[in-house]
Design an enzyme around this catalytic site. Structure first.
Site, short mmCIF file in Angstrom:
data_model
loop_
_atom_site.label_atom_id
_atom_site.label_comp_id
_atom_site.label_asym_id
_atom_site.label_seq_id
_atom_site.Cartn_x
_atom_site.Cartn_y
_atom_site.Cartn_z
N VAL A 73 0.68 -1.22 -0.10
CA VAL A 73 0.03 -0.08 -0.13
C VAL A 73 0.85 1.06 0.06
CG1 VAL A 73 -1.69 1.11 1.30
CG2 VAL A 73 -1.95 -1.08 1.04
N ALA A 76 1.91 1.83 -3.57
CA ALA A 76 0.78 2.12 -4.32
C ALA A 76 0.51 3.64 -3.97
CB ALA A 76 -0.40 1.23 -4.18
N GLU A 77 0.41 4.10 -2.91
CA GLU A 77 0.10 5.41 -2.56
C GLU A 77 1.07 6.40 -3.11
OE1 GLU A 77 -1.71 8.31 0.98
OE2 GLU A 77 -1.45 6.07 1.33
N THR A 78 2.41 5.97 -2.80
CA THR A 78 3.56 6.78 -3.53
C THR A 78 3.29 6.92 -4.87
OG1 THR A 78 5.02 5.96 -1.79
CG2 THR A 78 6.01 6.95 -3.69
#
Length: 152
Positions: A73, A76-78
């Site tokens: 996550v 992914a968020e980065t």
């Protein structure tokens, strides 16, 4: 006037994270963030249409030795947030408002590659799908992130 080249304030951080020189001006105000550094995330491609980075499994595992689901996550968020920022442009900020993850397969070693592609690129919202794969190209997880664009 000095003849010396003055590097951007966060040049070393940006270089270590694989950020190409042409994006240093845009990213030098905030850099890539300390979590990106701690996780060992390195960008390999940066554009509004596709954002790609790698992350080592080693150092980012849960107690069983597999890549931690939260590490998926973080990657992914980065990627989704950086891609949204590239779409929004230098006069706007982006903030994540929703993220979810589905884990398909574990990883016990090597490098994980995350690839963010846009699902929706709007004026106030962006949504990206981020797929994490292992070195064999097998899908490890799929995330979806939505960011809100805030004008300064």
């Amino acid at each position: 006037m000095s003849d010396k080249f003055t590097p951007h304030p966060r040049s070393a951080e940006l270089l270590a994270a694989g950020v190409p020189d042409e994006y240093h001006s845009m990213l030098s105000r905030h850099g890539v963030g300390t979590l990106v550094e701690k996780m060992g995330i390195v960008f390999t491609h940066m554009s509004a249409d596709s954002m790609v980075a790698t992350m080592p499994v080693e150092g980012n595992t849960q107690v069983t030795g597999l890549l931690h689901g939260g590490a998926h996550v973080v990657l992914a968020e980065t990627l989704g947030s950086f891609a949204a920022a590239f779409h929004a442009g230098p006069t706007s900020r982006v903030v994540g408002i929703e993220i979810n993850a589905t884990h398909h397969r574990g990883a016990a070693g090597g490098l994980v590659t995350g690839t963010a592609t846009p699902v929706h690129l709007g004026r106030t919202l962006t949504t990206h799908e981020v797929v994490m794969t292992n070195e064999a190209g097998q899908r490890l997880s799929t995330c979806r992130i939505t960011n809100m664009i805030l004008s300064d």
